[in-house]
Design an enzyme around this catalytic site. Structure first.
Site, short mmCIF file in Angstrom:
data_model
loop_
_atom_site.label_atom_id
_atom_site.label_comp_id
_atom_site.label_asym_id
_atom_site.label_seq_id
_atom_site.Cartn_x
_atom_site.Cartn_y
_atom_site.Cartn_z
N GLU A 94 0.83 -1.19 0.00
CA GLU A 94 0.00 0.00 0.00
C GLU A 94 0.87 1.25 0.00
O GLU A 94 1.85 1.34 0.73
CB GLU A 94 -0.96 0.00 1.19
CG GLU A 94 -0.32 -0.16 2.55
CD GLU A 94 -1.32 -0.34 3.68
OE1 GLU A 94 -2.50 -0.63 3.41
OE2 GLU A 94 -0.91 -0.19 4.84
N CYS A 95 0.52 2.18 -0.86
CA CYS A 95 1.16 3.48 -0.97
C CYS A 95 2.68 3.36 -1.15
O CYS A 95 3.14 3.07 -2.24
CB CYS A 95 0.79 4.34 0.24
SG CYS A 95 0.94 6.12 -0.06
N GLY A 96 3.47 3.57 -0.10
CA GLY A 96 4.91 3.43 -0.24
C GLY A 96 5.32 2.05 -0.71
O GLY A 96 6.28 1.89 -1.46
#
Length: 444
Positions: free
Chosen positions: A321-323
Site C-alpha cells: 500500500e502506498c509506499g
C-alpha cells in the site's frame, strides 16, 4: 479515578499536535501513566505520540471502524492507565461528510470530555462568540475547558480569560509561540526525518506547559469514575507466517493492524533498507512510508529487491500500500528528478515531480466484502493507464475515484491504506487459507 480528555480545535493549524505532545510528556514527568490516542487515520502523529508518552498511540477512526470496535479499543488501552489523551483531527466538527468521522463524533461515541484549543494570536474578547457557538452548536459533546495558543502576554490572556468566564467555560491557561516549540512540517504531515531533534522540542514544550497551564484543574475537570475494562484478545491463531516491512522507509502502519496480525499469525519484520533477502513467508506486507526519502538506499540493496521480485513473480502472496506500491514499481523518481530502480514487480513507475495531493477516505467493495481505508500521497503513477482495477474505489460519499487496486498473480498493490484492526472475518479466512495451503504457492 482516571482522567481522559480529547484535544480539539476550531480549525487545523491551531496547535493541537504541539500541545498534545507537550501534555503527554508533562504528565509523564509527573510520574503518571498516560495513554495516547489519535482521532482519524493519521500515521505520522502517532509516531510522535509514542516518543512523548513512551507508549504506542492508537488510531480511533469512525469511518474505517465501527463504534463498537472503537469502544472496545478505547476501553482496552485505557485499562490500567492514569490519563488517556486523544488528539483530534482538523476542526472539531470537520468530517468526511459534515460531522461523519469528525472529532466531535468520536468524542460523542466514546464520551470523552473536550479541551478546546483556540489559536488566539490575533484575537481578544472576540473569542467569546466563537466559544459560545462551539459550546452550544451540538448537545452531544461536552467541552470541559479551553486552552489558548499563540498568546505571548498575561495582559492578552486576561481578555481571553474574561471571554471564557462570560461564556461559562473553564479557562485552563495559555501557551506562547517560540521557535523552540516549533515542529517542522513535511508534505504528509509532521516531519519524521532524522535531522529533527523531536526529543528536544517535546521536552521544551513539556517544561513550559506547567508555567502557563493549570494541569491540576485540567485533570480534575476530566476525571471519570468509569472503570476501563480489558477486552479479550483475539483467538483463532493460524500457522501462517507473515512478513512485514518495517524501517525508516516503511513506517506508516496502524498499531492495531499489526496487533491483529500478531494475534492471528506468526509475524516477522524485515528491512528493505538493510536485510539482504526476503525470508521464507506465506504473506508479504509492504506498508506505506517515505520510500522517496530513501530511494537511493532501497535501490542499492539489489539482493533484497531481487528476492521480492522473484517471490512475487513466482506466485507468492503479497499486499502493498502506498509506499509499498512505489517500491514494487519499475522505478521511483524523487523531487529532484533522480530516478532509482525499484523491485520491478508492476510495469508502472512513480514520481514525486509535479507532485499532486490525493487525499481522502476510501471504500472498496470486493467479493461481497466492504474494505475501508484512507489515501494520502503526493506521488503520481506513470505508465499505469492501461492497467485495470481489481475493484472500484469510492470516496466517503460513495463517488468513484481514479484510485485503482492493481494485481499481478497473487500480489495486490494500491495507494489505499486499509484498516483491519477489528479483526474482520475475511482476514482470518485469508490467513487460514494460506496456512492450510489450500492454494499452493512458493516460499521465500
Amino acid at each position: 479515578m482516571a482522567s481522559h480528555f480529547l484535544i480539539a480545535a476550531p480549525h487545523s493549524g491551531s496547535g493541537k499536535t504541539t500541545l498534545t505532545l507537550g501534555l503527554l510528556r508533562a504528565l509523564r514527568h509527573r510520574g503518571v501513566t498516560v495513554q495516547p490516542f489519535k482521532c482519524g487515520p493519521d500515521y505520522i502523529d502517532i509516531q510522535h505520540h509514542r516518543t512523548a508518552a513512551g507508549r504506542a498511540s492508537i488510531n480511533l477512526d469512525l469511518f474505517m471502524a465501527s463504534p463498537e470496535h472503537l469502544q472496545t479499543l478505547y476501553q482496552t488501552y485505557r485499562s490500567g492507565v492514569d490519563v488517556a489523551v486523544t488528539e483530534g483531527v482538523m476542526g472539531l466538527f470537520d468530517g468526511a461528510d459534515r460531522m461523519q468521522a469528525s472529532t466531535a463524533s468520536l468524542a460523542e461515541c466514546l464520551g470523552i470530555p473536550i479541551i478546546l484549543v483556540v489559536h488566539a494570536k490575533a484575537m481578544a474578547y472576540s473569542a467569546a462568540p466563537l466559544l459560545y457557538g462551539f459550546r452550544h452548536f451540538y448537545a452531544g459533546i461536552q467541552i470541559a475547558g479551553v486552552l489558548f495558543n499563540g498568546v505571548q502576554t498575561t495582559s492578552h490572556f486576561r481578555f481571553l480569560e474574561e471571554a471564557c468566564q462570560d461564556v461559562g467555560l473553564p479557562c485552563l491557561g495559555y501557551f506562547p509561540t517560540h521557535p523552540d516549540f516549533t515542529i517542522p512540517s513535511r508534505h504528509l504531515g509532521l516531519r519524521t526525518s532524522s535531522e529533527i531533534d523531536y526529543e528536544r522540542i517535546i521536552e521544551a514544550i513539556a517544561r513550559k506547559i506547567p508555567q502557563t497551564i493549570d494541569l491540576d484543574r485540567l485533570l480534575a475537570l476530566t476525571k471519570t469514575d468509569e472503570e476501563a475494562s480489558l477486552a479479550q484478545a483475539l483467538s483463532h491463531r493460524t500457522a501462517c507466517k507473515v512478513t512485514i516491512a518495517r524501517d525508516e522507509a516503511f513506517s506508516f502502519q496502524y498499531h492495531q493492524n499489526l496487533a491483529v496480525l500478531e494475534a492471528l499469525a506468526e509475524v516477522q519484520y524485515v528491512s528493505p533498507l538493510r536485510d539482504t533477502e526476503l525470508p521464507e513467508t506465506d504473506l508479504l506486507y509492504l506498508p506505506g512510508g517515505y520510500p522517496e526519502l530513501h530511494a537511493q538506499a532501497l535501490s542499492a540493496n539489489t539482493t533484497f529487491r531481487e528476492s521480492v521480485r522473484a517471490y512475487c513473480q513466482n506466485g507468492g502472496y503479497a499486499y502493498a500500500e502506498c509506499g509499498g506500491l512505489m517500491y514494487l514499481g519499475q522505478q521511483l523518481t524523487d523531487v529532484d528528478g533522480h530516478s532509482y530502480p525499484m523491485a520491478g514487480v508492476f510495469p508502472f513507475s512513480t514520481s514525486l515531480q509535479h507532485a499532486k495531493l490525493t487525499l481522502g477516505y476510501r471504500q472498496i467493495h470486493f467479493q461481497n466484502t466492504l474494505l475501508k481505508g484512507h489515501e494520502f500521497h503526493y506521488s503520481t503513477l506513470q505508465e499505469a493507464e492501461e492497467l485495470s482495477s481489481l475493484a472500484p474505489v469510492r470516496n466517503a460519499r460513495g463517488v468513484e475515484v481514479g484510485t485503482k487496486i492493481y494485481r499481478i498473480q497473487n500480489t495486490l498493490a494500491s495507494y489505499v491504506h486499509l484498516y483491519w484492526g477489528d479483526g474482520p472475518p475475511w482476514l482470518t479466512d485469508l490467513l487460514r487459507t494460506l496456512a492450510t495451503s489450500l492454494y499452493t504457492h512458493p516460499h521465500g
